[in-house]
Design a protein around this motif. Sequence first.
Motif, PDB file in Angstrom:
ATOM      1  N   VAL A   6       0.839  -1.187   0.032  1.00 29.42           N
ATOM      2  CA  VAL A   6      -0.080   0.001   0.129  1.00 29.42           C
ATOM      3  C   VAL A   6       0.844   1.230   0.033  1.00 29.42           C
ATOM      4  CG1 VAL A   6      -1.672   1.436   1.195  1.00 29.42           C
ATOM      5  CG2 VAL A   6      -1.992  -1.080   1.164  1.00 29.42           C
ATOM      6  N   THR A   7       1.833   1.334   0.883  1.00 27.56           N
ATOM      7  CA  THR A   7       2.816   2.442   1.212  1.00 27.56           C
ATOM      8  C   THR A   7       3.571   2.656  -0.532  1.00 27.56           C
ATOM      9  OG1 THR A   7       4.548   1.104   2.218  1.00 27.56           O
ATOM     10  CG2 THR A   7       2.870   2.650   3.688  1.00 27.56           C
ATOM     11  N   PHE A   8       4.043   1.301  -0.952  1.00 29.30           N
ATOM     12  CA  PHE A   8       4.617   1.635  -2.089  1.00 29.30           C
ATOM     13  C   PHE A   8       3.703   2.421  -3.343  1.00 29.30           C
ATOM     14  CE2 PHE A   8       5.579  -0.194  -6.448  1.00 29.30           C
ATOM     15  CZ  PHE A   8       7.077   0.222  -6.433  1.00 29.30           C
ATOM     16  N   PHE A  13       8.005   5.655  -0.080  1.00 31.69           N
ATOM     17  CA  PHE A  13       8.875   4.694  -0.326  1.00 31.69           C
ATOM     18  C   PHE A  13       9.923   4.489   1.297  1.00 31.69           C
ATOM     19  CE2 PHE A  13       9.010   6.222  -4.726  1.00 31.69           C
ATOM     20  CZ  PHE A  13       7.981   5.132  -5.193  1.00 31.69           C
ATOM     21  N   GLU A  14      10.120   5.385   2.095  1.00 33.78           N
ATOM     22  CA  GLU A  14      10.684   5.037   3.206  1.00 33.78           C
ATOM     23  C   GLU A  14       9.866   4.318   4.048  1.00 33.78           C
ATOM     24  OE1 GLU A  14      13.783   5.770   4.311  1.00 33.78           O
ATOM     25  OE2 GLU A  14      14.130   6.636   2.256  1.00 33.78           O
ATOM     26  N   GLU A  15       8.523   4.473   4.230  1.00 33.85           N
ATOM     27  CA  GLU A  15       7.708   3.448   4.914  1.00 33.85           C
ATOM     28  C   GLU A  15       7.628   2.131   4.363  1.00 33.85           C
ATOM     29  OE1 GLU A  15       3.631   4.731   5.939  1.00 33.85           O
ATOM     30  OE2 GLU A  15       4.250   6.926   6.015  1.00 33.85           O
ATOM     31  N   THR A  16       7.766   2.110   2.852  1.00 35.65           N
ATOM     32  CA  THR A  16       7.822   0.771   2.400  1.00 35.65           C
ATOM     33  C   THR A  16       9.049   0.042   2.657  1.00 35.65           C
ATOM     34  OG1 THR A  16       6.402   1.604   0.346  1.00 35.65           O
ATOM     35  CG2 THR A  16       7.609  -0.430   0.067  1.00 35.65           C
ATOM     36  N   ARG A  17      10.047   0.578   2.756  1.00 37.50           N
ATOM     37  CA  ARG A  17      11.311   0.018   3.062  1.00 37.50           C
ATOM     38  C   ARG A  17      11.253  -0.204   4.542  1.00 37.50           C
ATOM     39  NH1 ARG A  17      14.389   3.642   1.415  1.00 37.50           N
ATOM     40  NH2 ARG A  17      15.265   2.594  -0.704  1.00 37.50           N
ATOM     41  N   GLU A  21      11.978  -4.169   5.538  1.00 39.63           N
ATOM     42  CA  GLU A  21      13.145  -4.737   6.265  1.00 39.63           C
ATOM     43  C   GLU A  21      12.878  -5.719   7.348  1.00 39.63           C
ATOM     44  OE1 GLU A  21      15.081  -0.859   6.863  1.00 39.63           O
ATOM     45  OE2 GLU A  21      16.287  -1.016   4.914  1.00 39.63           O
ATOM     46  N   GLN A  22      11.756  -5.560   7.795  1.00 33.74           N
ATOM     47  CA  GLN A  22      11.494  -6.381   8.826  1.00 33.74           C
ATOM     48  C   GLN A  22      11.154  -7.829   8.536  1.00 33.74           C
ATOM     49  OE1 GLN A  22       8.359  -4.749  11.862  1.00 33.74           O
ATOM     50  NE2 GLN A  22       8.421  -2.969  10.519  1.00 33.74           N
ATOM     51  N   LEU A  23      10.879  -7.916   7.021  1.00 33.49           N
ATOM     52  CA  LEU A  23      10.533  -9.455   6.554  1.00 33.49           C
ATOM     53  C   LEU A  23      11.723  -9.780   5.950  1.00 33.49           C
ATOM     54  CD1 LEU A  23       7.140  -8.395   4.780  1.00 33.49           C
ATOM     55  CD2 LEU A  23       7.371  -9.673   6.758  1.00 33.49           C
ATOM     56  N   THR A  24      12.687  -9.097   5.719  1.00 35.75           N
ATOM     57  CA  THR A  24      13.974  -9.905   4.989  1.00 35.75           C
ATOM     58  C   THR A  24      14.608 -10.678   6.147  1.00 35.75           C
ATOM     59  OG1 THR A  24      15.376  -7.847   5.676  1.00 35.75           O
ATOM     60  CG2 THR A  24      14.531  -7.664   3.503  1.00 35.75           C
ATOM     61  N   LEU A  36      10.045  -6.684  -3.886  1.00 32.15           N
ATOM     62  CA  LEU A  36       9.344  -5.438  -3.643  1.00 32.15           C
ATOM     63  C   LEU A  36      10.316  -4.287  -3.483  1.00 32.15           C
ATOM     64  CD1 LEU A  36       6.759  -3.712  -4.148  1.00 32.15           C
ATOM     65  CD2 LEU A  36       6.215  -4.177  -1.675  1.00 32.15           C
ATOM     66  N   LEU A  37      11.237  -4.603  -2.639  1.00 32.42           N
ATOM     67  CA  LEU A  37      12.345  -3.820  -2.223  1.00 32.42           C
ATOM     68  C   LEU A  37      13.393  -3.561  -3.465  1.00 32.42           C
ATOM     69  CD1 LEU A  37      13.497  -2.422   0.378  1.00 32.42           C
ATOM     70  CD2 LEU A  37      15.116  -4.185   0.612  1.00 32.42           C
ATOM     71  N   ALA A  38      13.499  -4.184  -4.135  1.00 34.66           N
ATOM     72  CA  ALA A  38      14.078  -4.111  -5.677  1.00 34.66           C
ATOM     73  C   ALA A  38      13.419  -2.791  -6.315  1.00 34.66           C
ATOM     74  CB  ALA A  38      14.277  -5.122  -6.357  1.00 34.66           C
ATOM     75  N   GLU A  39      11.893  -2.915  -6.269  1.00 38.71           N
ATOM     76  CA  GLU A  39      11.137  -2.008  -7.080  1.00 38.71           C
ATOM     77  C   GLU A  39      11.207  -0.691  -6.348  1.00 38.71           C
ATOM     78  OE1 GLU A  39       9.249  -1.906  -9.575  1.00 38.71           O
ATOM     79  OE2 GLU A  39       8.439  -3.741  -9.805  1.00 38.71           O
TER      80      GLU A  39
END
Length: 506
Positions: A6-8, A13-17, A21-24, A36-39
């Motif tokens: 959603v944030t993407f 993008f900062e919220e997306t990242r 990062e909590q999922l990596t 998605l992080l690559a996007e």
Amino acid sequence: LALARVTFDLEKFEETRRHLEQLTGSDEYDSRARLLLAEVEYREKRGDRAIELLKQIKDRPDVPQFEVYKFLARIYLEREDAAGALEALERARDLDPGDLFVQYRLGFVYADTGRLQEAAEAFTSAIDANPSFASAHLALGSVLMHMGDREGAKRALRSSLALDPANRNALRDLSEMYFADREYEEGVQMLEPLFLDQKLDENGKLMLGRFYYALERSEDALRVFRGLMATFGETPQLLRVIAEIEIDRGNLRTAYGHLQRLVELEPDEFDNHVGMILLANGLAGDPSGPDEAVEVAENEGARRLQEAARTVDRASAGDNYLIGTVYRQSGDLERAEQYLLRAEALAPDDRRVLLELATVFERTQRFDDAIERIGALYEREPDDPRNANFYGYLLAEKGEQLDFASRLIERALEADPGNGYYLDSLGWVRYRQGDYREAVEILRSAADIVGDDAVIWEHLGDAYASLGMMAEAASSYSRSRELDPGRPRIEEKLRTAEAAVRRDRD
């Protein structure tokens, strides 16, 4: 992960990242998080980091590998990394051969690396994926054209135009192919409706004018070109082509005015001087009427020729050939030889250059040099009657190998029995062989056919003189002098013949 998506979409993008990062590192979500992080990295112009993330997951089974390789290909293409793009596109194609983007982009990468057959196959696959994709038809046409499949290229370009009738690139490529293949009617049929609907750009109108001109529809061609000049002004390209048409129509004065303006605009461009030197030296043909005759000062032809010679590209065989030819036609054989020898050095096998050089050497009585050129041309093109005739005539002038010379000219006459110049050559061989009566009969026929050639009448006079028929010889020499006055040799022959006639009468 849902919050990250959603944030993407909201471009936060900062919220997306932060969410990703909590999922990596997690077993279940790591791959999708990295994708998605690559996007995100890509959207924020960090292509290297995006590539690094995609490479980490490109072989994992829990992400759609096709999308990963397609994404990689897009980044590589934007970075103009042909090797990386090729590898990614080929992997994506293997996973989904029916994807339009992959096949279309793969076609361009193949074409750029010279793999034209594979490029054609890729563009064909793109068309199979979407037959209405006009750009794929255009790209296929371009590749097929470079492969030498002109008919296939034309079909592809016509398909592109059927989908997008005003596509400038397709119109340009197909027009140029039609023109090169002399399919002028097809070119008019394609461009004329667009012209009437006012949908042609400047280049399209230029091509239509060229097609009209090639079909000898001079009025239509001039209408198009004059319309362009009214819109864009006196551009050199338009002035040049309009002047060329006017010369062909015999409107020499009109053409001269356009050419003067052309030379003023681009004085250092050789092509701009070509028409001018032909007009100024009286080599452009007859005027259409008294009002279109060109009157130039006595030294104007020589001055214009010098200006053209100043702009000659020393590395262009065609330019040097043209200047040499005009110098030869104007009687300056020394300068003609200079430019023609340069043209020969640049294009040793050019038949036009060899013929012109042979003519210059024949005029300057350097028969060995002339025979060397025309002999080489005859060896290469033995079935051309012009080569056989000229070769035979030169041998006759030199007075050697007369039987061979006779066979050469007889072969030329077999191909063109009514050619008066070939008959003149044969008559001259007979004269050199001492058969003066047959020479007279043949040369009479040549004179009857050609009528106004000073050399033929001189030859006939020589044959009559050798038979002691001095009245006939004097008449023939007189006719030769009328056609080409001022030659000391013919004046001397005429005086000798007339003196002999007076002696016989006394």
